[in-house]
Scaffold this motif. Structure first.
Motif, mmCIF file in Angstrom:
data_model
loop_
_atom_site.group_PDB
_atom_site.id
_atom_site.type_symbol
_atom_site.label_atom_id
_atom_site.label_comp_id
_atom_site.label_asym_id
_atom_site.label_seq_id
_atom_site.Cartn_x
_atom_site.Cartn_y
_atom_site.Cartn_z
ATOM 1 N N GLN A 146 0.837 -1.184 0.000
ATOM 2 C CA GLN A 146 0.000 0.000 0.000
ATOM 3 C C GLN A 146 0.878 1.242 0.000
ATOM 4 O OE1 GLN A 146 -2.717 -0.820 3.445
ATOM 5 N NE2 GLN A 146 -4.288 -0.514 1.902
ATOM 6 N N HIS A 179 -13.004 -7.062 -1.685
ATOM 7 C CA HIS A 179 -12.725 -6.567 -3.034
ATOM 8 C C HIS A 179 -11.326 -5.960 -3.045
ATOM 9 C CE1 HIS A 179 -13.355 -4.832 -7.009
ATOM 10 N NE2 HIS A 179 -12.784 -3.725 -6.537
ATOM 11 N N TYR A 180 -10.584 -6.222 -4.131
ATOM 12 C CA TYR A 180 -9.208 -5.741 -4.234
ATOM 13 C C TYR A 180 -9.007 -5.058 -5.583
ATOM 14 C CZ TYR A 180 -8.975 -9.458 -0.743
ATOM 15 O OH TYR A 180 -9.222 -10.275 0.322
ATOM 16 N N ASP A 181 -8.627 -3.798 -5.545
ATOM 17 C CA ASP A 181 -8.211 -3.091 -6.752
ATOM 18 C C ASP A 181 -6.691 -3.214 -6.848
ATOM 19 O OD1 ASP A 181 -10.659 -2.168 -7.807
ATOM 20 O OD2 ASP A 181 -10.749 -0.619 -6.255
ATOM 21 N N ILE A 182 -6.212 -3.947 -7.859
ATOM 22 C CA ILE A 182 -4.789 -4.236 -8.019
ATOM 23 C C ILE A 182 -4.221 -3.280 -9.064
ATOM 24 C CG2 ILE A 182 -3.093 -6.026 -8.526
ATOM 25 C CD1 ILE A 182 -5.326 -8.097 -7.981
ATOM 26 N N ASN A 199 -12.533 -7.105 4.149
ATOM 27 C CA ASN A 199 -12.242 -6.627 2.790
ATOM 28 C C ASN A 199 -12.403 -7.796 1.813
ATOM 29 O OD1 ASN A 199 -11.571 -3.962 3.520
ATOM 30 N ND2 ASN A 199 -9.475 -4.566 4.033
ATOM 31 N N TRP A 249 -15.805 -12.895 -3.459
ATOM 32 C CA TRP A 249 -14.503 -12.237 -3.596
ATOM 33 C C TRP A 249 -14.378 -11.670 -5.015
ATOM 34 C CZ3 TRP A 249 -12.125 -11.933 0.969
ATOM 35 C CH2 TRP A 249 -12.397 -12.894 1.938
ATOM 36 N N VAL A 291 -2.122 -2.626 -3.888
ATOM 37 C CA VAL A 291 -3.461 -3.199 -3.737
ATOM 38 C C VAL A 291 -4.267 -2.288 -2.825
ATOM 39 C CG1 VAL A 291 -4.822 -5.133 -2.881
ATOM 40 C CG2 VAL A 291 -2.682 -5.564 -4.104
ATOM 41 N N PRO A 320 -7.643 -2.449 -0.928
ATOM 42 C CA PRO A 320 -8.765 -3.319 -0.555
ATOM 43 C C PRO A 320 -9.975 -2.509 -0.091
ATOM 44 C CG PRO A 320 -7.199 -3.233 1.248
ATOM 45 C CD PRO A 320 -6.641 -2.340 0.153
ATOM 46 N N TYR A 358 -12.325 -8.571 -7.690
ATOM 47 C CA TYR A 358 -11.101 -7.785 -7.858
ATOM 48 C C TYR A 358 -11.143 -7.019 -9.173
ATOM 49 C CZ TYR A 358 -9.420 -11.392 -11.134
ATOM 50 O OH TYR A 358 -9.279 -12.256 -12.201
#
Length: 642
Positions: A146, A178-181, A176, A237, A200, A202, A239
């Motif tokens: 992060q 959901h993950y924005d990568i 958390n 889950w 990432v 989250p 992403y």
């Protein structure tokens, strides 16, 4: 990459280490739409935002059943090959079902079908969220993290890991899901791309669901997801993947992870330690150049007097010498064999092995051969070097024991490679049982234990035996003066020269040379950061060696002047007393930076701290003994004895 001149500048200035490392693997080059593998590692505790303390010592496998993370389908998760050091440090890396393709963005995608988290699992997960556990992913060898800004320097860098969840204003755990990568890539040529950064972000979203086409509905980030501890909670889950071009070259992609918090503290520590060393060396130099030189000249002048002169006009001169410096009076006892010579020789053999191993490891790390891209390389190199240097341990132990006049040479050969490593392995195995009982991923697998034992017995023990054989074949180190048959009576000792006060006084100085760097090392261990300031560490190690030698020589000189010739164990124990301060520092760190919620965590922390302190005791004690041994041989070899 930096030029060789930068390496030498690092060695001298200890300030450019952050810019130099040699990668352990060749860079991976991708084409557009090539698959980029995302691997998952264990979940680890992180400092709490509330009190900035770590509340647990246990890590857990990513695919622990209670987490209900999505697994690869149809094949089960596969282990990713790891080094020995990586396994010992708790890494448990597996593949994952995430589908990442170079330069192909995904706004919202469901990872797998909806998961049902039961009440028991929900309690486990909520507990981990309240303890601020982090997820640890790896993409092309880079840890996902992060963004963070150092408030003292306004420097942007990347913190490894990202939270499993968080606590809302009512202290309710939210997961958390959901993950924005965000992946940074560098263009290395026509249709050639390399991964140079991974972030990432989250979030917790209660309304997420999987659509029929494999895509996902990522829900509303304003409606977070909480797990019910009574009943089942559906969790989907999801992403997103976002690629962005970066000017960062592959060779410097680790720079954003390698951040020093307030580097002025490092320099202050070095200057402080350097002042201590200069002061101590000045004192030792004064003794060697003035007091000892004067004493030796007077002793040798007395030996040129005839007996009539000594009984008449020059009697006062002799009395003055004896009163002024009593170290010559014990010349017939100073090389007498110490108590328990076998145990001392075994300690010294293992201490020499540790000394060379630590110095070589720090040098390798300083020159960049232990890159952070090679996970666990530091631990692997330390184990292998200690194993290979078994010859040095065996040779030193045998040579010292023979010089002490010991006759139980078979027992010496057997104990040198077994005693200290056996204590370390037994303690490590006992601590590992606690981790096994808790189901922690930090528990070293039994097969790895067998590998360590195999390396120990197949490589280290034979090398130690060979070193012992060579040591016993060499002539013992001859004392410059003869040893009297009848031991001399030792007069009462002043308070500051008694064992405990002298250990407290002398032991704090070597510790003072390294305590700041020790603080940073512990911070990196417990707070999930990458330690790489090996330039500072190299200089601190050198300063510690000089300090250890100087203060022990001073103590031995004062001890001999008080006509106490039992210097061997005193030199070893007094120099090794700095380990007591290392352990006390670990306890103070526990009080100030850590807050464990279970007795088991405390037992593990104390156990590992004691183990490290014990090894530090052997290391510093060995430095103190051999510096004192050379000092005693030098001064008694400089006087004439009838």
């Amino acid at each position: 990459m930096c030029s060789p001149s930068v390496v030498f500048s690092t060695l001298l200035l200890a300030s450019t280490a952050s810019a130099f490392y040699l990668p352990g693997v060749a860079p991976t080059t991708y084409k557009a739409n090539d698959k980029v593998q995302l691997n998952v590692n264990h979940l680890t505790p992180a400092p709490s935002e509330k009190d900035s303390q770590v509340h647990s010592v246990f890590s857990f496998d990513y695919y622990h059943p209670a987490f209900h993370f999505c697994r690869p389908d149809p094949e089960p998760p596969k282990d990713v090959s790891e080094s020995l050091g990586s396994i010992l440090f708790g890494d448990r890396i597996f593949n994952s079902p995430f589908e990442l393709k170079m330069k192909e963005n995904e706004t919202c995608k469901a990872l797998c079908t909806e998961q049902k988290i039961d009440g028991k699992s929900a309690k486990f997960v909520n507990k981990r969220i309240s303890l601020n556990y982090n997820l640890n992913w790896l993409i092309d060898g880079l840890p996902a993290g992060q963004p963070y800004t150092d408030p003292s320097t306004n420097t942007d860098f990347t913190l490894r890991g990202f939270p499993l969840g968080y606590l809302d204003k009512d202290q309710k755990p939210l997961l958390n899901n959901h993950y924005d990568i965000v992946i940074d890539y560098h263009t290395a040529g026509a249709d050639k791309y390399r991964v140079v950064g991974v972030l990432v972000i989250p979030s917790s979203r209660a309304g997420s669901k999987r659509l029929e086409n494999g895509q996902g509905d990522c829900g509303d980030p304003e409606k977070p997801l909480s797990l019910l501890e009574e009943g089942d909670t559906p969790v989907t889950w999801t992403y997103g993947v976002y690629w962005r071009e970066s000017k960062t070259a592959w060779a410097t992609r680790w720079d954003s992870y390698l951040h020093v918090f307030d580097p002025r503290i490092h320099w202050f520590s070095l200057v402080n330690s350097a002042v201590i060393v200069i002061f101590l060396c000045g004192m030792v130099g004064a003794i060697l150049m003035r007091a000892l030189k004067k004493d030796i000249a007077r002793y040798n002048r007395l030996d040129s007097f005839n007996l009539d002169d000594l009984s008449g006009t020059n009697g006062d001169a002799e009395d003055g010498v004896q009163e002024d410096s009593g170290w010559k009076l014990v010349h017939g006892d100073v090389f007498r064999s110490p108590k328990n010579p076998l145990l001392l020789s075994v300690f010294l053999g293992n201490g020499s092995q540790l000394f060379v191993m630590v110095g070589t490891t720090i040098t390798f790390a300083l020159l960049g051969f232990l890159s952070p891209s090679n996970r666990g390389s530091l631990g692997t190199v330390m184990i292998l070097l200690y194993t290979v240097f078994g010859f040095i341990g065996g040779y030193t132990s045998a040579r010292v024991y023979k010089s002490f006049g010991g006759d139980r040479w078979k027992l010496n050969i057997a104990l040198t490679p077994v005693m200290i490593p056996g204590i370390v392995f037994a303690t490590f195995f006992l601590m590992n049982l606690f981790l096994w009982a808790k189901g922690s991923s930090g528990a070293v697998p039994f097969t790895t234990m067998l590998v360590i034992l195999g390396i120990w017995f197949v490589i280290s023990v034979p090398l130690s035996f060979a070193g012992s054989w060579a040591g016993f074949r060499h002539a013992p180190v001859q004392a410059p003066v003869r040893v009297n048959q009848i031991p001399r009576q030792i007069p009462p000792t002043t308070t500051y020269l008694r064992p405990l006060p002298s250990m407290l006084l002398v032991g704090i100085l070597p510790f003072g040379a390294i305590f700041v760097e020790l603080y940073f090392i512990m911070n990196n261990m417990w707070f999930g950061k990458v330690y790489y300031m090996f330039g500072f560490l190299f200089l601190c190690y050198g300063i510690m060696i000089i300090t250890c030698a100087a203060v022990t020589i001073l103590l031995v000189y004062f001890l001999l002047c008080s006509e106490n010739y039992h210097w061997q164990w005193r030199a070893f124990n007094t120099a090794g007393a700095s380990a007591g301060y290392v352990f006390a520092n670990a306890l103070l760190y526990w009080i100030s930076k850590l807050s464990f919620g279970s007795i088991t965590s405390g037992v593990l922390y104390v156990g590992y701290s004691l183990l490290i302190s014990f090894l530090f005791f052997i290391l510093t004690g060995t430095i103190g003994f051999f510096s004192s041994w050379m000092f005693v041989h030098r001064i008694y070899g400089s006087i004439k004895i009838d």
